[in-house]
Design an enzyme around this catalytic site. Structure first.
Site, PDB file in Angstrom:
ATOM      1  N   SER A 290       0.821  -1.208   0.000  1.00 29.41           N
ATOM      2  CA  SER A 290       0.000   0.000   0.000  1.00 29.41           C
ATOM      3  C   SER A 290       0.856   1.260   0.000  1.00 29.41           C
ATOM      4  O   SER A 290       2.000   1.260   0.474  1.00 29.41           O
ATOM      5  CB  SER A 290      -0.918   0.015   1.229  1.00 29.41           C
ATOM      6  OG  SER A 290      -0.164   0.242   2.408  1.00 29.41           O
ATOM      7  N   THR A 291       0.282   2.343  -0.512  1.00 27.82           N
ATOM      8  CA  THR A 291       0.975   3.631  -0.500  1.00 27.82           C
ATOM      9  C   THR A 291       1.221   4.095   0.926  1.00 27.82           C
ATOM     10  O   THR A 291       2.280   4.657   1.234  1.00 27.82           O
ATOM     11  CB  THR A 291       0.157   4.675  -1.271  1.00 27.82           C
ATOM     12  OG1 THR A 291       0.049   4.260  -2.642  1.00 27.82           O
ATOM     13  CG2 THR A 291       0.804   6.043  -1.227  1.00 27.82           C
TER      14      THR A 291
ATOM     15  N   VAL B 238       1.813   2.320   3.654  1.00 28.77           N
ATOM     16  CA  VAL B 238       2.979   1.641   4.230  1.00 28.77           C
ATOM     17  C   VAL B 238       4.246   2.026   3.473  1.00 28.77           C
ATOM     18  O   VAL B 238       5.316   2.158   4.066  1.00 28.77           O
ATOM     19  CB  VAL B 238       2.771   0.117   4.238  1.00 28.77           C
ATOM     20  CG1 VAL B 238       4.035  -0.599   4.721  1.00 28.77           C
ATOM     21  CG2 VAL B 238       1.586  -0.255   5.115  1.00 28.77           C
ATOM     22  N   GLY B 239       4.138   2.236   2.162  1.00 31.24           N
ATOM     23  CA  GLY B 239       5.291   2.662   1.381  1.00 31.24           C
ATOM     24  C   GLY B 239       5.889   3.961   1.893  1.00 31.24           C
ATOM     25  O   GLY B 239       7.117   4.125   1.937  1.00 31.24           O
TER      26      GLY B 239
ATOM     27  N   GLU C   5       6.651  -0.195  -5.112  1.00 35.33           N
ATOM     28  CA  GLU C   5       5.528  -0.419  -6.036  1.00 35.33           C
ATOM     29  C   GLU C   5       4.281  -0.434  -5.177  1.00 35.33           C
ATOM     30  O   GLU C   5       4.054  -1.375  -4.413  1.00 35.33           O
ATOM     31  CB  GLU C   5       5.719  -1.737  -6.800  1.00 35.33           C
ATOM     32  CG  GLU C   5       4.857  -1.845  -8.047  1.00 35.33           C
ATOM     33  CD  GLU C   5       3.556  -2.580  -7.794  1.00 35.33           C
ATOM     34  OE1 GLU C   5       2.577  -1.879  -7.432  1.00 35.33           O
ATOM     35  OE2 GLU C   5       3.512  -3.792  -7.943  1.00 35.33           O
TER      36      GLU C   5
ATOM     37  N   CYS D  92      -2.712  -5.053  -7.880  1.00 34.05           N
ATOM     38  CA  CYS D  92      -2.345  -3.637  -7.981  1.00 34.05           C
ATOM     39  C   CYS D  92      -2.526  -3.120  -9.399  1.00 34.05           C
ATOM     40  O   CYS D  92      -2.633  -1.915  -9.612  1.00 34.05           O
ATOM     41  CB  CYS D  92      -0.908  -3.426  -7.526  1.00 34.05           C
ATOM     42  SG  CYS D  92       0.293  -4.412  -8.446  1.00 34.05           S
TER      43      CYS D  92
END
Length: 501
Positions: free
Chosen positions: A247-248, A250-251, A269, A303
């Site tokens: 996920s964004t 967590v990224g 990613e 994704c």
């Protein structure tokens, strides 16, 4: 072997005994330092499969130490010929192919994947990706540079070092291959953290790593939770790179941890809301099927799902009708059962999140054409759902659903749809369907996405790089570009007595 070149589909294995549930560090199996374990479930039955050792910070420290020792100058791994590294990766691919039936069955039991999809698609991509990377091992080359003066200058592509590789539950074998293949072919050592929901195939691959002959410490696999094991990898001062798919949200945390620790290299990613644009001149049969597969494959847990579908006004009603007819053809059930082609979502939390977004679509005025509810009394199943009359301001049009939900929006002009398609924080992939070459070139150039598919969808390959624009991440995986994400370029310049052309 079928006429399509794909292997024939065997029956899945029955009564599998789970053999590997411990941490894999330095080519040995370890219990966690804390003694803790965590349960792993079958999402189709909600039954517990087994308990797996839970890695925490102390276990990550052990794995990093092993990886660092394996990366030391003069070690068997560092002194190994590049061609031999490639042969080890080829051997690993061969062993995965040997155990393909077991791994596909595990993937189906643990991740809820339809068995045919796991065997024919996921394992096929995994094997091809590893073989692609194996071929690169002795082809990573530097250059000589004609610098001014009496100097000789050249570049070396050196491995980065110890790499942390973290990936989610939706495609465990594919993502494992896309992470370890490039890292190993360049000569790095790795700490792998599979998703806590789906660690079983990665742990079986750990046994194959040892069987293939990789030196101790080169590959370490530490199942655990993100806030503990994942955070320990991301913030570790002796990890040189972290590659993350997820996920964004967590990224961002991983990039922050990398920056606040040792400024380690990062490849991300992340999330997506991928536009798929169908013009009125498209081959309608093909566009309907590709768009359908684009969002419903793997129960929408992808994704790269075609999750933001724009259809030109002139063909909108017919496209919706055909899409609904196609979505009603699924057979639900245990993904190991022959004939079943729609499995469960990964767990209750994901199931509930998807159902909440479906309800938001109903409340915000989208027209529910089919589906819209759960299925069965056991397992995390959701009916394939199609919404029409969707507008850009609705949550289902803006948020990543990660489930079997197709939302179909209407557009009138090329300029309008380009603007709407790009009106998102994300930029992972996109699709365009048209018979007009000029239109295809114009739209594919204008879309803000790392991959654009024209008159096709989900056409991913190991030879092509994948990655995102904007908040879908940065860096690339697979292809030549993905290989070089795992090297550092060093310039070496030496004084010489005389330079000649």
């Amino acid at each position: 072997m079928s006429s399509s070149g794909m292997p024939d589909l065997p029956a899945p294995l029955t009564n599998i005994k789970i053999q590997h549930t411990k941490l894999f560090i330095n080519n040995e199996w370890h219990e966690s330092v804390s003694g803790k374990t965590f349960p792993v479930f079958n999402p189709a039955t909600e039954e517990k499969i087994c308990e797996v050792e839970e890695a925490d910070k102390e276990d990550v420290d052990k794995a990093v130490k092993a990886a660092r020792e394996a990366f030391q100058m003069g070690s068997p791994w560092r002194t190994m010929d590049a061609s031999e590294r490639g042969q080890l990766i080829y051997k690993l691919a061969d062993l995965i192919e040997r155990d393909r039936l077991l791994l596909a069955t595990l993937e189906s039991i643990n991740a809820g994947k339809v068995f045919a999809s796991a065997y024919l698609m996921d394992l096929d991509y995994c094997i091809k990706a590893l073989r692609y990377c194996a071929g690169w091992a002795d082809k990573i080359q530097g250059r000589t540079i004609p610098v001014d003066g009496e100097f000789f200058s050249y570049t070396r592509h050196e491995p980065i070092g110890v790499c942390g590789l973290i990936f989610p539950w939706n495609a465990p074998m594919i993502l494992l291959a896309c992470k370890i293949g490039p890292a190993l072919c360049c000569g790095n050592t790795v700490i792998v953290k599979p998703a806590e929901q789906t660690p079983l195939t990665a742990l079986h691959v750990a046994s194959l790593i040892k069987e293939a002959g990789f030196p101790p410490g080169v590959v370490n696999i530490v199942p655990g939770y993100g806030p503990t094991a994942g955070a320990a990898i991301s913030s570790h001062m002796d990890v040189d790179k972290v590659a993350f798919t997820g996920s964004t949200e967590v990224g961002k945390m991983i990039q922050e941890a990398a920056a606040k620790s040792n400024l380690k290299r990062v490849t991300l990613e992340l999330g997506a809301k991928n536009p798929c644009i169908v013009f009125a001149d498209a081959d309608l049969d093909s566009a309907v099927e590709f768009a359908h597969q684009g969002v419903f494959t793997n129960q929408g847990q992808s994704c790269i799902a075609a999750s933001k579908l724009f259809v030109e006004e002139a063909i909108y009603d017919e496209f919706v009708q055909r899409s609904v007819e196609r979505a009603k053809k699924y057979v639900f059930g245990n993904p190991l059962t022959p004939g079943v082609n729609h499995g469960p979502q990964i767990n209750k939390a994901q199931h509930n999140k998807i159902m909440e977004l479906i309800e938001s679509g109903k409340k915000e005025g989208a027209k529910l054409e089919c589906g819209g509810g759960p299925w069965g009394n056991k397992g995390y199943f959701i009916q394939p759902t199609v919404f029409s009359n969707v507008t850009d301001d609705m949550r289902i049009a803006k948020e990543e659903i990660f489930g079997p939900v197709q939302q179909i929006m209407k557009f009138k002009s090329l300029d309008e749809v380009i603007k709407r398609a790009n009106n998102t924080y994300y930029g992972l992939v996109a699709g365009v369907f048209t018979k007009d070459l000029d239109k295809a070139v114009t739209v594919s150039s204008a879309l803000q996405a790392g991959t654009v598919w024209v008159n096709c969808y989900l056409a991913a390959s190991a030879q092509s790089p994948a990655g995102g624009f904007k908040m879908s991440g940065h860096g690339r995986e697979m292809g030549e570009y993905g290989i070089h994400e795992y090297t550092e370029v060093k310039t070496v310049t030496m004084k010489i007595s005389e330079k000649n052309s």
